[in-house]
Structure formats: structure tokens, C-alpha cells
Write a protein that holds these residues in place. Sequence first.
Motif, short mmCIF file in Angstrom:
data_model
loop_
_atom_site.label_atom_id
_atom_site.label_comp_id
_atom_site.label_asym_id
_atom_site.label_seq_id
_atom_site.Cartn_x
_atom_site.Cartn_y
_atom_site.Cartn_z
N PRO A 104 -8.99 19.13 11.55
CA PRO A 104 -7.38 19.82 12.98
C PRO A 104 -8.51 20.00 14.52
O PRO A 104 -8.00 20.51 15.07
CB PRO A 104 -6.51 20.16 12.84
CG PRO A 104 -7.05 20.70 11.27
CD PRO A 104 -8.09 20.21 10.68
N PHE A 105 -9.64 20.46 13.92
CA PHE A 105 -10.48 20.79 15.14
C PHE A 105 -10.49 19.73 16.38
O PHE A 105 -11.47 19.14 16.02
CB PHE A 105 -11.66 21.56 15.05
CG PHE A 105 -12.32 22.14 16.06
CD1 PHE A 105 -12.09 23.35 16.38
CD2 PHE A 105 -13.45 21.32 16.79
CE1 PHE A 105 -13.11 23.60 17.89
CE2 PHE A 105 -14.15 21.64 17.54
CZ PHE A 105 -14.19 23.47 18.15
N THR A 109 -19.15 11.16 11.14
CA THR A 109 -18.97 10.94 10.41
C THR A 109 -17.18 11.34 10.54
O THR A 109 -16.59 11.88 11.35
CB THR A 109 -19.39 12.07 9.22
OG1 THR A 109 -18.60 13.52 8.90
CG2 THR A 109 -20.25 11.97 8.90
N VAL A 110 -16.35 11.04 9.26
CA VAL A 110 -14.88 11.29 9.51
C VAL A 110 -14.40 12.42 9.77
O VAL A 110 -13.23 13.07 10.41
CB VAL A 110 -13.65 10.05 8.20
CG1 VAL A 110 -13.68 9.30 8.31
CG2 VAL A 110 -13.95 11.23 6.81
N VAL A 111 -15.49 13.37 9.55
CA VAL A 111 -15.03 14.77 9.17
C VAL A 111 -14.96 14.88 10.67
O VAL A 111 -13.73 15.78 11.12
CB VAL A 111 -15.80 16.18 9.09
CG1 VAL A 111 -15.78 17.42 8.10
CG2 VAL A 111 -15.27 15.26 7.12
N TYR A 112 -15.54 14.58 11.89
CA TYR A 112 -15.12 15.43 13.40
C TYR A 112 -15.11 13.80 13.71
O TYR A 112 -14.93 13.95 14.48
CB TYR A 112 -17.28 16.00 13.28
CG TYR A 112 -17.23 16.80 12.77
CD1 TYR A 112 -16.73 18.06 13.32
CD2 TYR A 112 -18.20 16.61 11.06
CE1 TYR A 112 -17.14 19.35 12.35
CE2 TYR A 112 -18.28 18.01 10.80
CZ TYR A 112 -18.10 19.11 11.05
OH TYR A 112 -18.33 20.32 10.69
N ASP A 113 -15.39 12.68 13.55
CA ASP A 113 -14.92 11.55 14.02
C ASP A 113 -15.08 11.78 15.88
O ASP A 113 -14.38 11.99 16.43
CB ASP A 113 -13.15 11.40 13.62
CG ASP A 113 -12.77 10.16 14.01
OD1 ASP A 113 -13.93 9.55 15.05
OD2 ASP A 113 -11.51 9.90 14.21
N LEU A 114 -16.29 12.12 16.46
CA LEU A 114 -16.83 12.25 17.49
C LEU A 114 -15.43 11.37 18.75
O LEU A 114 -15.54 11.23 19.59
CB LEU A 114 -18.02 11.96 18.00
CG LEU A 114 -19.00 13.01 19.01
CD1 LEU A 114 -18.50 14.28 19.44
CD2 LEU A 114 -20.42 12.31 19.30
#
Lengths: 258, 490
Positions: free
Chosen positions: A17-18, A148-153
Motif C-alpha cells: 500500500p505504498f 512484480t505484483v509487490v510494487y506494481d510499477l
Amino acid sequence: MFDISRTRLAQGYRTKPFPPADPQLSESYRGLPALDPGLCRSGCDACAKVCPTDAIHAAAGRPNLDLGRCLFCPECSRACPTGAISFTRQYQLATSSREDLRLEGEALALARSLDERTRKLFGRSLKLRQVSAGGCNACEADVNVLGTVVYDLGRFGIQFVASPRHADGLLVTGPVTHAMREALARTYEATPAPKIVIAVGACAISGGPFAGSPMVHDGIQDSLPVDLYVPGCPPHPLTILDGLLRLLGRLDGAPAVP
Amino acid sequence: MQPERLRLLRNVASIPLADVPVLAGAEFRDTIADHVARDWRVMALYGRSATAGVRLYAVLGSGERSQLAIVASEVAGDRFEALTPRVPQVHWFEREIAETFGLVPEGHPWPEPIRSLGGQTSFFKVAGEDVHEVAVGPVHAGIIEPGHFRFQCLGERVLHLEIRLGYQHRGIESTLVGGPDRRSLALLETVAGDTTVGHGLAYARIVETLGGAEVTARADVIRALALELERVANHVGDLGALAGDVGFLPTASYCGRLRGDVLNATASVCGSRFGRGWIRPGGCGFDLDSRRVRDLVRSLETLSRDIQGAVGLLFSAPSVRARFVDTGRLGPEQARELGLVGPAARATGLSRDVRHDFPDGIFRMAQLPVSTWHSGSVFARAYVRWLEVQRSLAFIRELLAWLPRGSALAESSAPPLGPDRLAVALVEGWRGEICHVAETDSRGSFQTYKIVDPSFHNWPGLGIAMRDQAISDFPLCNKSFNLSYCGHDL
């Protein structure tokens, strides 16, 4: 198909959520080093003696640190007899100039956003071409992590593209080896103006651990105009993302130091 | 075997330099060829400047006997007789020697430089009306290290692939000469950033054996933990990337996240996702308290379950199997001749694993099964990774359960290195066998530091695996080997 859906549910939603929420970093994470010259003993240079890249100097009782050379290894803080050097968990480290990375006790001046005209062009859609100009592939790996899905640039409108012709700028890693110098220059030329250059990692900024080797050029130096410096060896993906968002004027204000 | 022709030693051991037998050229080559014929391998073959020209060293190993051997020879003029026609696995070693010292390897089938340092070089060409050439790199379409690939194709079919690297050459080995110093560990940890622990550990073992330093049992266990976490993170990442290359997005997405979470497990101990500073000569840079052990056990339990789910999908999807099975095949005989190591070798059925064959540290006590598969294809290289992920995760659980008491931390200063000695250290990195060979001078400083990353053995394997394949399968084949450019270029 049923297995795919079931696994999808089990894997859960993983995008951080960042921003705006502050990311969780482990207690062991080494972010911005904090120097307390008040604790330095006169004549002590224990930190400078162990630094692998000459990033830290203790001239006249005032330690100064070049974040552009720093590998964020724990050597200096371990060697310091008085605890004058410690690592905070501040992951926001990117700056607009090489000079801003040289610290003599002042606060780190984080990157400013691009000028108004360029920001209008790139603020909501930035296409970057990555050039790996030598190095160890760790910076590249943690740039890749942004996809990746974690940061989803992609949700910020930032994307890595396959050709410099499609790019608004270059993200450069590595100390710029002899063999990559021409390829880097030609990739820059092939990118249409206006264009930006982002230097990621100690190697691209200063040569990193390879500085001084006759086979490398100690980073981009003056060969290309750099708009954003992201220090680290390698920088944490959050540090890179934070820098990109600051450059685009999408994060303002000083960080809350955790 | 004639022992006087070779100096035998074990993994992680040092010997006086004077003990290395220096043979005449023909005898040197015969010795290597005889041993390779009896299933020994060439772990390293390299040169260093000597008073009378160049001295060549060969490090040989027999996994079956758990035995290493070293032998040397001197080259006086500007040429040496190539061994490659008899022992193909020294192909790149001899090209490297020729390139580094400006020697002519007589009889070498393809004596081109391997690091492009000499400027313009020629490429192997296939002639014919319909043959065309495809050149790719050094700047690639993705976020990938630089390298150049030259394909000779007939339509879609690849007749020959020539791999030309060297763009990442940073001069690591020559910078290490005169060490160890405050920069040495940082240089070793950046031989290949994704193998920070593997190369860091090999370096630590070199320094320890040359300095006569002991490592505590707890440090041994924590080092194995770091090494296996590195293996799991990279293998999981590779499985995700392989899924991505065949357009199977569920596994690609999940594994991207899961790889990061394994790296974060490493970072939770040492502060660096790549394990920087975790291994130091003399022990570890970071220990684990009981709370960290508990946290690791818990997070790895969740991770294991998620990895199982993500990878399970990959291997059960028919569309994936259709692309993996039979693509990029390499047989055990080819793998043996080329001297392949790591998962690429094990995927052809060869049982080669430093942890099993030349165990060091905790691997002397706890033997992991060697993970092999028989088909030598993309499928096999993926499946061997999956077997290793499962076995490494189980092994990590065991390590965390019987962590010995005491301290794992390294003393701040390492003992000085013995003068005029030579040391060898092998470590099974996630890509395969890492071999470091160091030689000290009369003051106990490095006068040679040779690094052989597993990729150095395996790049020629990728070239051969691509023969007769569709060029459109190159990304998939390349990913199934996932070799290091920087580890090769040094």
C-alpha cells in the motif's frame, strides 16, 4: 482452472500500500547512515580504515560520508569505538545532484521533482530503457522487482520498454566498463529528447567496489547528464521507487524517519 | 594413478606452493587427459605470469573419490599446444589463457577471445543461400546483463549459436592481487550479485584455510542456512521467469513475489536482501537470536506452502509442459564432455553436487540427496530446480531446529595468511560449482586469485542446447540455464 482460481485466492493480494502507507522494513535494514561528530575522538579514523570504498573520511574530527560511494555495509559502524556512526531505517535516499550525496553532518537533500515542463510530459507516463553497464546484476535484479505484483510499477505509469526509441529516459546501472561505454553512449543518443537519466547504485554513481579498476570508468560521471542519483549496493527496491516518484513530483515532503 | 604427477588435496585445503608438481607440457596435458578419461573433471585451468613466461595450473577433481588434485606446467614461448581437441571441457579455459597472456593455443578449434577485449573479432559463419544471421545484444530488450549472441539460422532453425561475452569485465581478479584488504570481501560479493553468499563463502574458506582459522559449528550451520536461502530465492525466481517465458502468468506473478520474500528472509538477518556481509572470513557477520529463529521458521512455513501452490500449478499445466518438454535438450554425454555443473548438469542425469561430492562445513554431517532428472530439456532444468527448492527448504527447517549453541560471529581481525601457499575452495552455489584458487606470495598476500563461476563451465552448454532449436525458443532455453554474465566476465 479450478486449481488456478484456488491458488489465486490462497496467494492473496500482495501489492504494497505504498504510497501513501509507510512500508515495513526489517529491523536489520541499513538505510541512511547517521553521523554524530560530537562522539568522535580526536585523531580517530577507525571508520575510514575499514571502509571498502573510501566513502567515509574523518578529517579534523568531522566525519564526512559520500553516499554515492557507500555500499551500506556494516564495517564503519562496527569499527567505530564510540557509536558515532549508526544506520537508520530511512530508505529515502535519492538525490538530484552528485553533490547532495556528500554529507558533512547536514540533512540529506532528497531529490526534487523535474522542472515543470518535463514533469508535464513525463509525470503520468514515463517509459524507461534500462542499460546494464557492467556491475554484478544485483541492481538490475532489484529494478526488476519493481515489476512484480509487490510494487506494481505500472500503476504509477512507469514502464520499462524494449527500445531506446520508445523511451523517455535511461536507467543506468553498473560502473560503465570499457566494453559498455560505447553501447551506453549510443543508447543515450538513440533516445529521443527531452530525456532523463537515472543512475542506480554505487557503481553507476562512483564505480562502487570496482572504482579505480583500469577496466571501468567509475560510473557515469560526466559522460551523461544525470537527473536522479539512487545510492545503495544495491538500493532497496523501495529506495528506487521512492526516487522515481520524487522525480515525478508524486511524493513531497521530508520522510518520517522510522 | 601416479601420485607423483599430481599433488592431491581436499576441498578447502592449502598446500605449500613448492608442492605443486611442474610438468613438461606434454606430460601436463597427458595427465589431465588421462584423469578426465577416468571421470575426473577440470575445475579450473588458468595461468599466471612467471619469471620464464606463463605458468599454467590445472585443478582436477573426482567427485566419486571426493578428491582434488593440482598440477602445473610452464609455457616459455608465445604458444602452447591446446588440449581442447582431446578434452573439450577446457575449451573456454584455454581461450581465456590465450586472451589474457597473448598466447597462441595451437590446434584449438576456435581460439577467439572470450571477453571481447581485443576489439573486432570474427564470428563462426555458416554459408548457404538460405542461411541468415541474427545478432542480439549487448543491450537487450529486458532488464538483463549485457552479452552478445550470434545465431546462424536456416529459417527458424538455429544451426549454430555463438556466445560472446565480456561486457561486464571489471577486472576483479587483478584487483584482488595484493589482498586480502578492506575491499576484498566487497569485490567477492559482487562477482555475481545474485551469488553473494556463494562467492562470499568460497572466499571466506580460502582466507580461513590459508590463515589456519577455525570456524564454530554454529557459524557453519548459519552459513549453510544463508547458502540454501540464496538457492531457494533464485530457483523460485527462475521458475517464475520460466513460467513468464511461456506466458503462464499465475506462476510468474506468484514466484516474483515469493522470490522477494525469501530475499527478505535473508535481509531479516543481515540487513541485505542479497546477503551482503552475512558471511565473513572467520565466521558470520550476523547471528540469529531465538526470536529471529522463531520468526524465520514461521515465515518459511508460510512461504513453503505458497511456493508449493505456485509451482504446483506450473508443472500441472498442459500448456507449460508442451513448451518445456523436449525443448533445448542436452544429453549426459554432451554434458560430461562439456564439463557442465550445477542444475544444468544434474538435469541430464549426472550426479554432480559439491555439497555431496566435496562436502565442507555442515555438509560433512548432513548430506542432502543430489537432485537429478534424466531428460536434459528445459523441463528437466526446471524440475531439478523444483526438487532442490523442496530439499533446501526441508534442510533449512532442520538447520534452524538444531542450531548449535555458541557464537557464530567472526573475530574482527582475521589471522595473517600463510606465505607461499596455494588454496582451493569449492562451494555449491545455486548455479553450481564455484571454484576459487588463491596463491600467496612470500609476504602472505594474494599473488593470484582465480575465480571460476559455474557459468564459465555452462555457457558453452547453452550454445549446444540451442542447436536445431527454433530461434524463438532461445529466451526459454536461455532462462532455463539462467547463467551469469558478470560471474563469467569477472
